[in-house]
Design an enzyme around this catalytic site. Structure first.
Site, PDB file in Angstrom:
ATOM      1  N   CYS A 116       0.824  -1.213   0.000  1.00 16.26           N
ATOM      2  CA  CYS A 116       0.000   0.000   0.000  1.00 16.26           C
ATOM      3  C   CYS A 116       0.856   1.259   0.000  1.00 16.26           C
ATOM      4  O   CYS A 116       0.620   2.190  -0.787  1.00 16.26           O
ATOM      5  CB  CYS A 116      -0.926  -0.005   1.204  1.00 16.26           C
ATOM      6  SG  CYS A 116      -0.086  -0.400   2.742  1.00 16.26           S
ATOM      7  N   HIS A 163      -2.218   5.471   6.532  1.00 19.69           N
ATOM      8  CA  HIS A 163      -0.816   5.894   6.635  1.00 19.69           C
ATOM      9  C   HIS A 163      -0.745   7.362   6.189  1.00 19.69           C
ATOM     10  O   HIS A 163      -1.539   7.803   5.355  1.00 19.69           O
ATOM     11  CB  HIS A 163       0.081   5.106   5.678  1.00 19.69           C
ATOM     12  CG  HIS A 163       0.048   3.616   5.838  1.00 19.69           C
ATOM     13  ND1 HIS A 163       0.470   2.968   6.967  1.00 19.69           N
ATOM     14  CD2 HIS A 163      -0.315   2.636   4.968  1.00 19.69           C
ATOM     15  CE1 HIS A 163       0.378   1.653   6.793  1.00 19.69           C
ATOM     16  NE2 HIS A 163      -0.120   1.422   5.586  1.00 19.69           N
TER      17      HIS A 163
END
Ligand code: NDP
Ligand code: X15
Length: 361
Positions: free
Chosen positions: A140, A220
């Site tokens: 990711c 994130h």
């Protein structure tokens, strides 16, 4: 119709299954998982044929009323391509199974790069996977960085990229993950694995990455500094470059989105399935240029950004469409439409985020 088998039906696998189902040129042959739990019940209720990854646990599925379609071995035999979304390291153990059936497979970013012939990002290197039997969709964070760096690399050249990654502690269903009250260098050594991983997509790129983990399950967040080779023609030049990208969402100042929590709320208000955000989310106000140094901050929804990349990887491996055609079809079918999401086409010069520092200053 390409028949896609999903081996591993957890955070990534269940999202990839739904995304594949939304495509006009592919169908979900079935999904394989180990545990007869609520996710297995959800798969059966969604009418996905369910296969047992672990034959020893097959009776457990039957006990909760799930009619198994077979084993993972059967799923591989009946599929044209496999998306392996099993936990890190299990994909590599599964590769001999795919080889035995001569079935091409797509692995995930938790695997070592050596698991496949190519590490894949749809924006950066789609064509490299067209002749491959095995591809790895990068993680990711690496997906988010590759999408971000590709247009900068092509347009200005990159002298050096430095990224600090503030990583979510775990996904919402990972009850045992942490930290719960700390900020942890992770890894404490530098670089984190992300820089070398980006180099599996851009072999020549000079990039250093540092990672930390924090107590959130949301997203994130990356603090990025890229020293460009050529001078952009002012910060608006860079903003326009990002706005032209289909999977980079520039968050306008007027939206009032001040963190990952508001981003997730925004995604749910927009009707996104599971609150998923498939795009990189770049805070427009953070885009700052000092000479050739570009700074900005972006959020990456770890559960979602690799999902369209998996769909595109299926088309690359099976030769269904070329890169731009595939990305466009994936975007259309999933509903990746940045203009609709953030009113991009309605942005006036006044509404655009204020330039704090520009190269013209
Ligand atoms: N979660 C994230 O944020 C991201 C993860 N990735 C990568 O994607 C991959 C999958 O991660 P994620 O979806 O989070 O993992 P999950 O743990 O959520 O799901 C893994 C799935 O694989 C199944 N499984 C476990 N062992 C086997 C096996 N031996 N054979 C077949 N299936 C098995 C599990 O079954 P059961 O639950 O029934 O035991 C579960 O369905 C990893 O490589 C990860 O690094 C990439 C980007 C983001
Ligand atoms: O691919 C991911 O992250 P990564 O890019 O930091 O390897 C996923 O968010 C999984 O990360 P995890 O290894 O912290 O579970």
């Amino acid at each position: 119709m390409i028949r896609v088998g999903i081996n591993g039906y957890g955070t990534i696998g269940k999202r990839v299954a739904d995304a594949v189902r939304a495509q006009p040129d592919m169908t979900v042959r079935g999904v394989a998982k180990r545990s007869p739990d609520y996710v297995a019940v959800g798969a059966a209720e969604a009418d996905y044929p369910v296969y047992a990854a672990d034959e020893d646990r097959a009776d457990g599925f039957r006990e909760i009323g799930i009619d198994l379609a077979g084993t993972a071995d059967d799923l591989v035999a009946e599929s044209d391509v496999i998306v392996d979304a099993t936990p890190s390291g299990v994909g590599a153990e599964n590769r001999p199974l795919y080889e035995r059936h001569d079935t091409p497979a797509i692995f995930q970013g938790g695997e070592d790069a050596t698991v496949a012939e190519v590490s894949f990002n749809a924006r950066a290197n789609f064509a490299e996977a067209e002749d491959a039997d095995y591809a790895r969709v990068v993680s990711c964070n690496t997906t988010g960085l590759s999408r971000f760096l590709a247009p900068l690399h092509e347009t200005y050249g990159i002298d050096k990229a430095r990224v600090t990654l503030v990583r979510r502690g775990g996904d919402p269903d990972q009850t045992g993950r942490g930290p719960i009250n700390d900020t942890v260098p992770d890894p404490v050594s530098i670089p984190s694995h992300h820089g070398p991983d980006v180099q599996t997509v851009f072999p020549e790129l000079d990039i250093d990455t540092i990672g930390l983990k924090v107590p959130t399950t949301m997203m994130h967040v990356h603090a990025v500094n890229v020293t460009l080779e050529d001078d952009p023609d002012g910060v608006d030049d860079v903003r326009d470059l990002f706005r032209a990208e289909d999977r980079l969402l520039t968050i306008p100042e007027y939206a009032g989105i001040d963190g990952a929590g508001t981003l997730k709320d925004f995604a749910m208000d927009a009707g996104r399935p599971r609150g998923d955000i498939w795009e990189n989310c770049i805070w427009g106000e953070s885009i700052t240029l000092q000479g050739r140094d570009l700074y900005c901050m972006q959020a990456i929804h770890q559960e979602a950004d690799v999902v369209p990349e998996n769909v595109d990887a299926i088309r690359a491996l099976t030769g269904l469409l070329d890169g731009p055609e595939s990305r466009s079809l994936t975007n259309e079918t999933l509903g990746i439409d940045l203009g609709r999401l953030c009113g991009r086409e309605n942005l006036t010069a006044e509404q655009r985020p204020t330039e704090r520092v520009s190269s013209d200053d």
